[in-house]
Design a protein around this motif. Sequence first.
Motif, PDB file in Angstrom:
ATOM      1  N   ALA A 197       0.836  -1.202   0.000  1.00 15.13           N
ATOM      2  CA  ALA A 197       0.000   0.000   0.000  1.00 15.13           C
ATOM      3  C   ALA A 197       0.872   1.254   0.000  1.00 15.13           C
ATOM      4  N   TYR A 198       0.329   2.329  -0.583  1.00 15.11           N
ATOM      5  CA  TYR A 198       1.091   3.564  -0.755  1.00 15.11           C
ATOM      6  C   TYR A 198       0.240   4.783  -0.381  1.00 15.11           C
ATOM      7  N   VAL A 199       0.932   5.839   0.031  1.00 19.83           N
ATOM      8  CA  VAL A 199       0.337   7.164   0.180  1.00 19.83           C
ATOM      9  C   VAL A 199       1.283   8.158  -0.470  1.00 19.83           C
ATOM     10  N   LEU A 200       0.723   9.123  -1.196  1.00 22.14           N
ATOM     11  CA  LEU A 200       1.523  10.143  -1.876  1.00 22.14           C
ATOM     12  C   LEU A 200       1.297  11.490  -1.215  1.00 22.14           C
ATOM     13  N   TYR A 201       2.391  12.097  -0.755  1.00 22.10           N
ATOM     14  CA  TYR A 201       2.354  13.434  -0.158  1.00 22.10           C
ATOM     15  C   TYR A 201       3.129  14.402  -1.046  1.00 22.10           C
ATOM     16  N   LEU A 202       2.489  15.507  -1.410  1.00 21.05           N
ATOM     17  CA  LEU A 202       3.159  16.536  -2.205  1.00 21.05           C
ATOM     18  C   LEU A 202       3.400  17.755  -1.340  1.00 21.05           C
ATOM     19  N   GLY A 203       4.635  18.253  -1.358  1.00 22.26           N
ATOM     20  CA  GLY A 203       4.903  19.562  -0.794  1.00 22.26           C
ATOM     21  C   GLY A 203       4.327  20.628  -1.713  1.00 22.26           C
ATOM     22  N   ASP A 204       4.661  21.873  -1.447  1.00 21.86           N
ATOM     23  CA  ASP A 204       4.139  22.965  -2.277  1.00 21.86           C
ATOM     24  C   ASP A 204       4.517  22.747  -3.734  1.00 21.86           C
ATOM     25  N   THR A 205       3.566  23.025  -4.619  1.00 23.06           N
ATOM     26  CA  THR A 205       3.836  22.838  -6.046  1.00 23.06           C
ATOM     27  C   THR A 205       2.937  23.730  -6.886  1.00 23.06           C
ATOM     28  N   GLY A 206       3.484  24.220  -7.978  1.00 24.34           N
ATOM     29  CA  GLY A 206       2.681  24.894  -8.973  1.00 24.34           C
ATOM     30  C   GLY A 206       2.277  23.917 -10.059  1.00 24.34           C
ATOM     31  N   SER A 240      -3.654  26.284  -2.306  1.00 28.87           N
ATOM     32  CA  SER A 240      -3.341  27.420  -1.440  1.00 28.87           C
ATOM     33  C   SER A 240      -4.254  28.625  -1.641  1.00 28.87           C
ATOM     34  N   PHE A 241      -4.786  28.779  -2.844  1.00 32.25           N
ATOM     35  CA  PHE A 241      -5.570  29.969  -3.169  1.00 32.25           C
ATOM     36  C   PHE A 241      -6.873  29.598  -3.864  1.00 32.25           C
ATOM     37  N   PRO A 242      -7.900  30.451  -3.763  1.00 29.86           N
ATOM     38  CA  PRO A 242      -9.122  30.227  -4.535  1.00 29.86           C
ATOM     39  C   PRO A 242      -8.890  30.568  -6.003  1.00 29.86           C
ATOM     40  N   ASN A 243      -9.861  30.229  -6.833  1.00 30.96           N
ATOM     41  CA  ASN A 243      -9.726  30.432  -8.282  1.00 30.96           C
ATOM     42  C   ASN A 243      -9.542  31.888  -8.668  1.00 30.96           C
ATOM     43  N   GLY A 252       3.943  29.583  -7.181  1.00 26.42           N
ATOM     44  CA  GLY A 252       4.237  28.164  -7.103  1.00 26.42           C
ATOM     45  C   GLY A 252       3.229  27.355  -6.313  1.00 26.42           C
ATOM     46  N   HIS A 253       1.955  27.739  -6.402  1.00 27.52           N
ATOM     47  CA  HIS A 253       0.897  27.039  -5.679  1.00 27.52           C
ATOM     48  C   HIS A 253      -0.250  26.694  -6.625  1.00 27.52           C
ATOM     49  N   LEU A 254      -1.238  25.952  -6.090  1.00 29.10           N
ATOM     50  CA  LEU A 254      -2.396  25.525  -6.860  1.00 29.10           C
ATOM     51  C   LEU A 254      -3.667  26.220  -6.385  1.00 29.10           C
ATOM     52  N   PRO A 256      -8.177  25.537  -6.908  1.00 30.29           N
ATOM     53  CA  PRO A 256      -9.071  24.419  -7.242  1.00 30.29           C
ATOM     54  C   PRO A 256      -9.088  24.084  -8.732  1.00 30.29           C
ATOM     55  N   GLN A 257      -9.104  25.105  -9.587  1.00 29.95           N
ATOM     56  CA  GLN A 257      -9.111  24.844 -11.029  1.00 29.95           C
ATOM     57  C   GLN A 257      -7.840  24.147 -11.481  1.00 29.95           C
ATOM     58  N   TRP A 258      -6.699  24.619 -10.982  1.00 30.96           N
ATOM     59  CA  TRP A 258      -5.428  23.999 -11.377  1.00 30.96           C
ATOM     60  C   TRP A 258      -5.315  22.595 -10.803  1.00 30.96           C
ATOM     61  N   LEU A 259      -5.827  22.383  -9.597  1.00 29.11           N
ATOM     62  CA  LEU A 259      -5.839  21.039  -9.032  1.00 29.11           C
ATOM     63  C   LEU A 259      -6.596  20.084  -9.947  1.00 29.11           C
ATOM     64  N   MET A 260      -7.785  20.481 -10.369  1.00 30.93           N
ATOM     65  CA  MET A 260      -8.602  19.587 -11.179  1.00 30.93           C
ATOM     66  C   MET A 260      -8.005  19.377 -12.575  1.00 30.93           C
ATOM     67  N   LYS A 261      -7.308  20.367 -13.092  1.00 28.63           N
ATOM     68  CA  LYS A 261      -6.603  20.154 -14.357  1.00 28.63           C
ATOM     69  C   LYS A 261      -5.534  19.079 -14.197  1.00 28.63           C
ATOM     70  N   GLU A 262      -4.808  19.143 -13.093  1.00 30.07           N
ATOM     71  CA  GLU A 262      -3.780  18.123 -12.842  1.00 30.07           C
ATOM     72  C   GLU A 262      -4.410  16.754 -12.572  1.00 30.07           C
ATOM     73  N   MET A 263      -5.542  16.732 -11.875  1.00 33.99           N
ATOM     74  CA  MET A 263      -6.216  15.460 -11.613  1.00 33.99           C
ATOM     75  C   MET A 263      -6.757  14.845 -12.908  1.00 33.99           C
TER      76      MET A 263
END
Length: 320
Positions: A197-206, A240-243, A252-254, A256-263
């Motif tokens: 089993a695995y868990v993925l943790y991301l530090g700050d990222t753009g 880190s920030f709203p849309n 260098g942060h995400l 919600p919109q950028w999160l979903m693009k990456e997802m």
Amino acid sequence: MIRFNKHKLYSLITLTLVSWSTWGQKSSFDLIPLGVKGGTDESNMSCYMLGPSGSEQFVALDAGTVYAGLQKAVEKKTFTLSASQVMRKYIKGYFISHPHLDHVSGLIINSPGDTAKSIYATQKCMTIMQENYFNDKTWVNFGDAGVGTLLKKYHYATLPLETEQSISGTDMSVKAFSLSHIEPFESTAFLIKHQDAYVLYLGDTGPDELEKAGKLKNLWKNVAPLIKNKQLKGILIEVSFPNEQPNHLLFGHLTPQWLMKEMNILADLAGKENLKGLIVVITHLKPPAVNEQKIIEQVKTQNPLGLNIIFPQQGEKIKL
């Protein structure tokens, strides 16, 4: 003028804070948030304890807040020992994604009362910490390398990228991946493994589209097979920030919109059907509170993949 509804925010968070199990399966990891925010409150900065379910072997993923978060966890009956005992006995090592103070200050300030263990980081991150924090000027050098008198309480364990390495004092292993945090500056993602089993943790990222380095795409390629096999129990990723935040002020942060693009990029690699129900823990929300409320609402309403979104609360256990 937008008014902050405190009770509305808390209710939104609470809705997500039941004990989750991954995709209906038995949980594999215990996650205890010691700090969940990305600014302002020094008692609630990025730090997450992660260990196998029912175990006393934990690692700290970043260390912005340690002791204050442990006190909160003890208050909420997550631990029966004192905060000091948990820090000294249960935390077997610190994984530092990057050397910004909101990710390391808890480690530094609590080092005199800690026990011997390892600090894990990439070479660039470790060098900055040795030169600027544990340097016998800013703070006593509690490590086993660097300048000044070496107290050798902490072992500096430098992580090579994309190479699996065992974690001292635990039955877990880790693989580190480079992230962009305002290119050319770097952050780190940690892929923690226990058994299968695995868990993925991301530090700050753009996002890749803005950072122009392709580091998230590389990460998604590496974890896509684990998602297909139902081995990845959860992803911890920052928003880190709203849309409404302009791209040139993301630093260098995400959003919600950028999160979903990456997802969606991850879904293209792993299959959309395989992301449905995947636990995604949202980290590093930045105050003010009105922005935190926006982030929560935007993430929850912009989730076409059916991700199992969790907004963690300090000191409350999440099962992955």
